[in-house]
Design a protein around this motif. Structure first.
Motif, PDB file in Angstrom:
ATOM      1  N   GLN A  56       0.811  -1.197   0.000  1.00 62.09           N
ATOM      2  CA  GLN A  56       0.000   0.000   0.000  1.00 62.09           C
ATOM      3  C   GLN A  56       0.852   1.258   0.000  1.00 62.09           C
ATOM      4  OE1 GLN A  56      -2.833  -0.164   3.185  1.00 62.09           O
ATOM      5  NE2 GLN A  56      -4.196  -1.514   2.062  1.00 62.09           N
ATOM      6  N   HIS A  57       1.993   1.218   0.688  1.00 60.75           N
ATOM      7  CA  HIS A  57       2.836   2.408   0.750  1.00 60.75           C
ATOM      8  C   HIS A  57       3.361   2.786  -0.627  1.00 60.75           C
ATOM      9  CE1 HIS A  57       3.164   3.622   4.975  1.00 60.75           C
ATOM     10  NE2 HIS A  57       2.981   2.348   5.258  1.00 60.75           N
ATOM     11  N   SER A  58       3.475   1.807  -1.510  1.00 58.55           N
ATOM     12  CA  SER A  58       3.977   2.097  -2.842  1.00 58.55           C
ATOM     13  C   SER A  58       2.890   2.678  -3.734  1.00 58.55           C
ATOM     14  CB  SER A  58       4.531   0.808  -3.472  1.00 58.55           C
ATOM     15  OG  SER A  58       3.504  -0.147  -3.639  1.00 58.55           O
ATOM     16  N   LYS A  59       1.613   2.650  -3.291  1.00 59.09           N
ATOM     17  CA  LYS A  59       0.514   3.159  -4.068  1.00 59.09           C
ATOM     18  C   LYS A  59       0.172   4.579  -3.626  1.00 59.09           C
ATOM     19  CE  LYS A  59      -1.563  -1.430  -4.627  1.00 59.09           C
ATOM     20  NZ  LYS A  59      -2.778  -2.250  -4.384  1.00 59.09           N
ATOM     21  N   LYS A  60      -0.551   5.259  -4.504  1.00 62.86           N
ATOM     22  CA  LYS A  60      -0.999   6.603  -4.184  1.00 62.86           C
ATOM     23  C   LYS A  60      -2.078   6.544  -3.117  1.00 62.86           C
ATOM     24  CE  LYS A  60      -3.321  10.575  -6.263  1.00 62.86           C
ATOM     25  NZ  LYS A  60      -3.904  11.118  -7.518  1.00 62.86           N
ATOM     26  N   ARG A  61      -1.962   7.380  -2.111  1.00 61.08           N
ATOM     27  CA  ARG A  61      -2.972   7.411  -1.060  1.00 61.08           C
ATOM     28  C   ARG A  61      -4.161   8.237  -1.533  1.00 61.08           C
ATOM     29  NH1 ARG A  61      -1.059   8.832   4.851  1.00 61.08           N
ATOM     30  NH2 ARG A  61      -0.188   6.737   4.528  1.00 61.08           N
ATOM     31  N   HIS A  62      -5.363   7.670  -1.371  1.00 63.69           N
ATOM     32  CA  HIS A  62      -6.575   8.355  -1.787  1.00 63.69           C
ATOM     33  C   HIS A  62      -7.000   9.372  -0.730  1.00 63.69           C
ATOM     34  CE1 HIS A  62      -6.666   4.617  -4.200  1.00 63.69           C
ATOM     35  NE2 HIS A  62      -7.277   5.360  -5.090  1.00 63.69           N
ATOM     36  N   LEU A  63      -7.866  10.270  -1.155  1.00 59.42           N
ATOM     37  CA  LEU A  63      -8.402  11.241  -0.215  1.00 59.42           C
ATOM     38  C   LEU A  63      -9.466  10.599   0.664  1.00 59.42           C
ATOM     39  CD1 LEU A  63      -8.765  14.097   0.921  1.00 59.42           C
ATOM     40  CD2 LEU A  63     -10.373  14.556  -0.945  1.00 59.42           C
ATOM     41  N   ALA A  64     -10.407   9.886   0.043  1.00 60.72           N
ATOM     42  CA  ALA A  64     -11.502   9.312   0.813  1.00 60.72           C
ATOM     43  C   ALA A  64     -12.075   8.095   0.112  1.00 60.72           C
ATOM     44  CB  ALA A  64     -12.603  10.347   1.035  1.00 60.72           C
ATOM     45  N   VAL A  65     -12.586   7.166   0.918  1.00 64.83           N
ATOM     46  CA  VAL A  65     -13.360   6.024   0.430  1.00 64.83           C
ATOM     47  C   VAL A  65     -14.776   6.195   0.959  1.00 64.83           C
ATOM     48  CG1 VAL A  65     -13.652   3.526   0.454  1.00 64.83           C
ATOM     49  CG2 VAL A  65     -11.353   4.502   0.359  1.00 64.83           C
ATOM     50  N   ILE A  66     -15.754   6.273   0.048  1.00 67.52           N
ATOM     51  CA  ILE A  66     -17.150   6.468   0.424  1.00 67.52           C
ATOM     52  C   ILE A  66     -17.905   5.172   0.188  1.00 67.52           C
ATOM     53  CG2 ILE A  66     -19.258   7.782  -0.008  1.00 67.52           C
ATOM     54  CD1 ILE A  66     -17.524  10.079  -1.002  1.00 67.52           C
ATOM     55  N   GLY A  67     -18.465   4.620   1.257  1.00 68.07           N
ATOM     56  CA  GLY A  67     -19.254   3.402   1.152  1.00 68.07           C
ATOM     57  C   GLY A  67     -20.736   3.732   1.255  1.00 68.07           C
ATOM     58  N   ILE A  68     -21.479   3.410   0.204  1.00 72.35           N
ATOM     59  CA  ILE A  68     -22.922   3.669   0.177  1.00 72.35           C
ATOM     60  C   ILE A  68     -23.621   2.387   0.612  1.00 72.35           C
ATOM     61  CG2 ILE A  68     -24.873   4.441  -1.219  1.00 72.35           C
ATOM     62  CD1 ILE A  68     -22.770   5.560  -3.216  1.00 72.35           C
ATOM     63  N   ILE A  69     -24.232   2.417   1.774  1.00 75.42           N
ATOM     64  CA  ILE A  69     -24.840   1.220   2.342  1.00 75.42           C
ATOM     65  C   ILE A  69     -26.177   0.938   1.652  1.00 75.42           C
ATOM     66  CG2 ILE A  69     -25.580   0.095   4.460  1.00 75.42           C
ATOM     67  CD1 ILE A  69     -22.561   0.872   4.243  1.00 75.42           C
ATOM     68  N   THR A  70     -26.263  -0.208   1.017  1.00 77.26           N
ATOM     69  CA  THR A  70     -27.467  -0.577   0.291  1.00 77.26           C
ATOM     70  C   THR A  70     -27.845  -2.008   0.632  1.00 77.26           C
ATOM     71  OG1 THR A  70     -28.487  -0.581  -1.924  1.00 77.26           O
ATOM     72  CG2 THR A  70     -26.227  -1.425  -1.741  1.00 77.26           C
ATOM     73  N   THR A  71     -28.972  -2.451   0.099  1.00 73.37           N
ATOM     74  CA  THR A  71     -29.409  -3.814   0.345  1.00 73.37           C
ATOM     75  C   THR A  71     -30.225  -4.303  -0.845  1.00 73.37           C
ATOM     76  OG1 THR A  71     -30.442  -5.289   1.963  1.00 73.37           O
ATOM     77  CG2 THR A  71     -31.540  -3.182   1.540  1.00 73.37           C
ATOM     78  N   PHE A  72     -30.787  -5.490  -0.751  1.00 71.79           N
ATOM     79  CA  PHE A  72     -31.555  -6.069  -1.849  1.00 71.79           C
ATOM     80  C   PHE A  72     -32.837  -5.267  -2.088  1.00 71.79           C
ATOM     81  CE2 PHE A  72     -29.457  -9.821   0.215  1.00 71.79           C
ATOM     82  CZ  PHE A  72     -28.453  -9.958  -0.738  1.00 71.79           C
ATOM     83  N   GLY A  73     -33.259  -5.191  -3.350  1.00 70.56           N
ATOM     84  CA  GLY A  73     -34.476  -4.484  -3.715  1.00 70.56           C
ATOM     85  C   GLY A  73     -34.343  -2.984  -3.750  1.00 70.56           C
TER      86      GLY A  73
END
Length: 363
Positions: free
Chosen positions: A108-125
């Motif tokens: 991971q240290h060799s990769k570019k660090r992102h600003l943010a990870v946004i998780g959109i919580i969803t479900t079936f239907g």
């Protein structure tokens, strides 16, 4: 008779002298081996010191002091110990005793660090909600990749698996993901309303292990997010940002918001301070804390209260921002079409000031 006795004494004396000689020879051989081995070790040490002396001579050092020699030897011993520790750590990783985040740390240290990870919580239907979000603010395809590669913002829908693994619910999600490639599918989590807090924890664990980012954000799938306004808040270390509140703990089993662990919250029966579950953000250090301590973090009846409980006792900066509160934007909770295209003109509010609003499908 006297002659024979004299002969026997002579023979015994000769035998004893031979035994004594043999013993002395054995001791001499062993001493020789010991001395040779010590000389060999000393030769290796001298060779090592000569090499170090040559290096220092090349660097304009003319003399190696006793202290420097001892430091060199100590350094060599520390290097050997470090190698042994690295071997132990590798074995621990194979046995599962080390966090996946740590085991992938070098990569991971060799990769570019992102600003943010946004998780959109969803479900079936909830495909209608997901399509609305894709159209409104998340984007798809090349635009989604550009948001990740150029802006450093990763956006994914988060969902678990059906209780009947492999049924039509799972296949529909797999089919949708094959077309959009914008899901985090938690294979070890079973979708159920009462398991939402565990789902939040699994999301943070997965996100930390897959992406190295400064911040990690949880948002519901009925929320419109202004990413530009959100990113302006992500400039503080070790923070927990959201619409902070404290709700009542209900101890009646028949109540809709019943809390099985109500007795843990004292006689007042109020939750501690936590961020509303519609939208909140935590910094990298807190997400790593969740990932490392996943097995011992308590979950409660509500996912947002559970997340708040994980940071009690830590040196965390709780940031209460009204822009994260849906209640303060009741006029923004409008229909989907208005929200997608007319929010700025209808509300007469600068777009940069709108952090998020609820998508209402009931109208």
């Amino acid at each position: 008779m006297h002659g024979r006795a004299a002969y026997n004494r002579l023979s015994n004396s000769t035998f004893e002298s031979r035994v004594a000689g043999l013993v002395l020879a054995m001791f001499a051989t062993m001493a020789t081996i010991y001395v040779a081995s010590r000389l060999w070790q000393d030769a290796e040490s001298r060779t090592y010191l000569v090499k170090e002396l040559d290096k220092r001579t090349m660097q304009n050092y003319s003399v190696v002091s006793v202290d420097e020699t001892l430091k060199l030897i100590a350094c060599r011993e520390q290097q050997m110990r470090l190698s042994a520790i690295e071997m132990d750590l590798a074995a621990a990783r194979q046995e599962g005793f080390v966090s996946g985040y740590l085991s992938q740390n070098d990569t991971q240290h060799s990769k570019k660090r992102h600003l943010a990870v946004i998780g959109i919580i969803t479900t079936f239907g909830r495909k209608k909600n997901r399509d609305a979000i894709r159209e409104a603010w998340m984007s798809t395809g090349a635009a989604l990749r550009e948001l990740q590669d150029n802006k450093g913002i990763v956006v994914r829908f988060v969902i678990g698996r059906s209780a009947n693994h492999g049924d039509s619910f799972d296949t529909e999600i797999d089919s949708e993901n094959s077309q959009t490639n914008d899901f985090i599918i938690l294979d070890d989590h079973v979708e159920a309303p009462e398991e939402l807090a565990k789902k939040m924890k699994s999301f943070f664990v997965h996100a930390v292990e897959k992406w190295d980012a400064e911040f990690y954000t949880k948002v519901n799938d009925d929320v419109y997010v202004n990413i530009a306004a959100l990113s302006s808040h992500l400039d503080k270390p070790r923070v927990y940002i959201g619409c902070m509140k404290s709700g009542k703990v209900f101890s009646e089993p028949t109540h809709r918001w019943y809390e099985p662990d109500w007795w843990k919250f004292g006689d007042g029966k109020w939750y501690f301070r936590y961020a509303s579950g519609d939208l909140y953000t935590i910094s990298r250090a807190l997400a790593q804390y969740i990932s490392i301590n996943r097995s011992i973090l308590q979950t409660y009846a509500h996912d947002d209260a559970s997340a708040g409980s994980w940071f009690i006792g830590l040196d965390v900066n709780h940031v209460d921002d009204s822009k994260f509160c849906c209640a303060s934007w009741t006029s923004v909770c409008c229909t989907l079409l208005v929200l997608c295209s007319l929010s700025k003109r209808l509300l007469n509010i600068p777009e940069d000031n709108i952090l998020y609003s609820k998508i209402n499908f009931s109208k």
